[in-house]
Design an enzyme around this catalytic site. Sequence first.
Site, mmCIF file in Angstrom:
data_model
loop_
_atom_site.group_PDB
_atom_site.id
_atom_site.type_symbol
_atom_site.label_atom_id
_atom_site.label_comp_id
_atom_site.label_asym_id
_atom_site.label_seq_id
_atom_site.Cartn_x
_atom_site.Cartn_y
_atom_site.Cartn_z
ATOM 1 N N GLU A 1 39.179 -37.008 21.161
ATOM 2 C CA GLU A 1 38.956 -35.565 20.692
ATOM 3 C C GLU A 1 37.407 -35.486 21.065
ATOM 4 O OE1 GLU A 1 39.006 -34.125 16.524
ATOM 5 O OE2 GLU A 1 39.709 -32.124 17.429
ATOM 6 N N GLU B 1 40.355 -36.390 6.479
ATOM 7 C CA GLU B 1 41.133 -37.007 7.777
ATOM 8 C C GLU B 1 42.663 -37.069 7.432
ATOM 9 O OE1 GLU B 1 39.520 -37.029 10.465
ATOM 10 O OE2 GLU B 1 37.498 -36.733 9.410
ATOM 11 N N GLU C 1 39.982 -28.006 11.507
ATOM 12 C CA GLU C 1 38.712 -28.387 10.695
ATOM 13 C C GLU C 1 38.483 -27.438 9.444
ATOM 14 O OE1 GLU C 1 37.717 -30.994 11.021
ATOM 15 O OE2 GLU C 1 38.226 -31.303 13.223
ATOM 16 N N GLY D 1 31.955 -38.719 12.591
ATOM 17 C CA GLY D 1 32.120 -39.281 11.093
ATOM 18 C C GLY D 1 33.242 -40.233 10.807
ATOM 19 N N ALA D 2 34.406 -39.429 11.544
ATOM 20 C CA ALA D 2 35.707 -40.068 11.261
ATOM 21 C C ALA D 2 36.750 -39.352 12.257
ATOM 22 C CB ALA D 2 36.213 -40.104 9.886
ATOM 23 N N ASN E 1 43.109 -39.482 14.173
ATOM 24 C CA ASN E 1 44.268 -40.031 14.993
ATOM 25 C C ASN E 1 45.454 -40.361 14.171
ATOM 26 O OD1 ASN E 1 42.397 -40.765 17.146
ATOM 27 N ND2 ASN E 1 41.590 -42.133 15.641
HETATM 28 ZN ZN LIG Z 1 38.228 -33.025 11.075
#
Ligand SMILES: [Zn+2]
Length: 871
Positions: free
Chosen positions: A143, A313, A335, A276-277, A280
């Site tokens: 991404e 996540e 997000e 940060g993370a 997937n």
């Molecule tokens: Zn996110």
Amino acid sequence: MKRILAVFTFALMTVSLAAAQRLPEVAAPENYKLTFTPDLEKATFEGDETISIRVLKQTSEITLNATDIDFHDVTITSGGSTQKAKVTPDKDQEMVTLAVEKPLSAGAATIHITYTGILNSEMRGLYLGKDDQGRKYAASQFEATDARRAFPSFDEPNYKATFDITAVADRGQVAISNQKILSDTPGPGDKHTVHFAPTVKLSSYLAALVVGNFEYIEGEADGIPIRVYSTPGKKEMGKFALESAVHVLSYYDKYFSIKYPYGKLDLIGLPDFSAGAMENAGCITFREVLLQIDEKQGSVDLKKTVASVIAHEMAHQWFGDLVTMKWWDDIWLNEGFATWMSSKPLEKWKPEWNYDLDDVSGTGGTLNTDSLANTRPIHQAAETPGQIMELFDGIAYGKAASVLRMLESYLGEETFRAGVNAYIEKHQYANATADDFWGAQAKTSKRPVDQIMPTFVKQAGAPFINVKSQCSGNATTVTLDQRRYYYDREKFQSPNDELWQIPMCMKSSTGSQKCELLTKKEQTFTLPGCSTWVLANAGATGYYRAGYQPDAVRALAGDAESKLTPAERIALQSDIWASVRVGREPVGDFLAFAQGLKKDRNRAVVDDVLGRLNFIGRYLVTDSDRYSFRSWLRGYLSPMLKDVGWEPKPGESDELRTLRARVFNALGYDARDPEVLAQARKIATKALDDPSSVDREMAGGALTLAALNGDQTFYDRVMAAIKNAKSPEDYYNYLFTLPQFTDPKLLQRTLDYAISPDVRSQDALGVVTSVMGNPEGQKQAWDFVLSHWDAVQKVGGPFASAQVIGSTSSFCDAHMRDQVAEFFAAHKIEAAERTYRQSIERINNCVDLKSQQEPQLASWLGQHGSSAGGQ
Ligand SMILES: [Zn+2]
């Protein structure tokens, strides 16, 4: 994705968009068969790819996205015949066109490609990382637009397809991907071949692969196996993450009408990682420090962050992975939703951590960005990779989350949830737009969600509600008028015609409540009883600011602790501060309000007040007032520390431990309390000897305070501790002590160290910008950036430039502003165009605020003496 560092970013897109960089609508993928053979020593990989496509109309050319790919054999098979394709790359567009002689007719076809790719060091695409012992690994980060670096692809979110992934790994190394392992067989040579089960339909940016030396611990929730992977020797530090993930998955499986759809869940901590993370599907990757934490020794703050990033996540597995935005202009559907959702399972799991109050503070932070003329609407056009990258900002995350919270509170939790589930069911394994979301909510709730949401999503900025209330007889009349709020006083005072549909709730001093939908510029309501004030954000779930008359502010200050909830106190003090920022009120009104909260022991409320006192101390206090400001602050905070106690007590709550650390740090840093500074030095010394010998909430702050007057010997001890750190948390505690020294020679060592090979590139700019955030190091760090610009850009990965540009917003003088403007006029950064304009605007706002409020502050301090706060 979760960005680790807040880049103070955001705005009306006044720059013209670059030419659309989209694939022609000629074909669409159905399935990718991908075999990756990484060569970690050579930093390359061999790729073998078969894409099953649907040709939409007859064509002799198929265009795919591809970057840094060296093509070998390319053939296209259609209608039983196979043709060799001519490959024409377009580097600028990150595309490649495959041309065949005989046109392909509409219908099924397959493309077969063999190629070589680069395991780059930029932490994007398929990249090369190294653990603490120097063992190399390959990991993916696709991404937003980097799957094209790993495999030629239809690399746009609306082209969903299934993936059959195979990895050829060295013996002893593991391979992890989105799906379970179907087979793992020896060969070729001394390698082994791992076939993963086919995935469900995914956007290209959600495919994933990690190959290297990793170990795991395992648990399960609702029949789904969950593993937490770490580099060797750290697996025990995955326990807290595993426990969090188990809880979160059980919660989401109940909340959503569709259960977790990916069969297994792996969480992988990576030493080199730019964001940060990353969410997937079924294979979430993290920065090590956001996953591996010492279960017993870890601080509450970091545990809260770890749990929150995991919940974020995992929420993406539905919002983003199962239902994906059609195009990046609606990235908030990913997000904003993941950010809003992440607090829900955690509030249930750890109510004592008060995530709900952190969300209210978060809204205050977001409003901060949204008060700039250079903010942007939540829905924002973007075409090029740079523009797309810049959309991952405080608006997509924080504002969208705050607006969703407001909507949820307006509709009621269950109605909102029904709307969310209707939306997910309708668009699962497919894509959606903003209109799809509010259409579903409007239909389920039968309320005007489709009228409300566009005013917050398509319109930039936040509304300011001016509240005028008057008691007449046994009733209170409230007149509310709305306008857009700007920090820029001139803009704020000039007439503006933005209009929002605002769901809001009022509450009066006599206890009556009323919820309304504001639809006009000005509206009048009546509340029963004679009230001295009417709070315009009851429940603190609104995404707007409210301004009050001076007598109402005074009355509210008196009643804040007895009649307002902690959440309302947080929102109110943010509102009063907003009035100070535009000169509606003198800064003394804010300090008086803070003083009214001196008995408040709510960690989140105090946290918020301390943040603003720090701002005042840094920007509005002149040299001649510094002594009296610090004495006032000592008078205000010392009784609080005495009350909470200097030492942790057995059985006390996590919130109390955190509160102690916050008050201690503010007394040391902002008030320069000698007793606290001496104590900090003791704690820091102990923490360097043995981190487990001190209270973990205190360690980071004590190290920072000790660095304020730290000499070279202390610096060397911190440096030695960095090299011997036992956990990621300890490592960062020590590393981020380095920018806090004040001796220029030591700060120079820190800057040089930051961009040396000893610091991971993901951390380098964090260190540099922390020196920039240190008032003693600001100028030095800026000069360093200017003289090392090439090196600075090279380290830090895709967010790097935005991070540096964003951090210049901590400057507050015209001379520095001109330097920033001059430099970035000559060094344009496409992925930080808006961030740049925002930084300049913030500096201007700060300069203006200083000239406006400095004298006000001096006069307030003059009147309120040096220890009034404690009285
Ligand atoms: Zn996110």
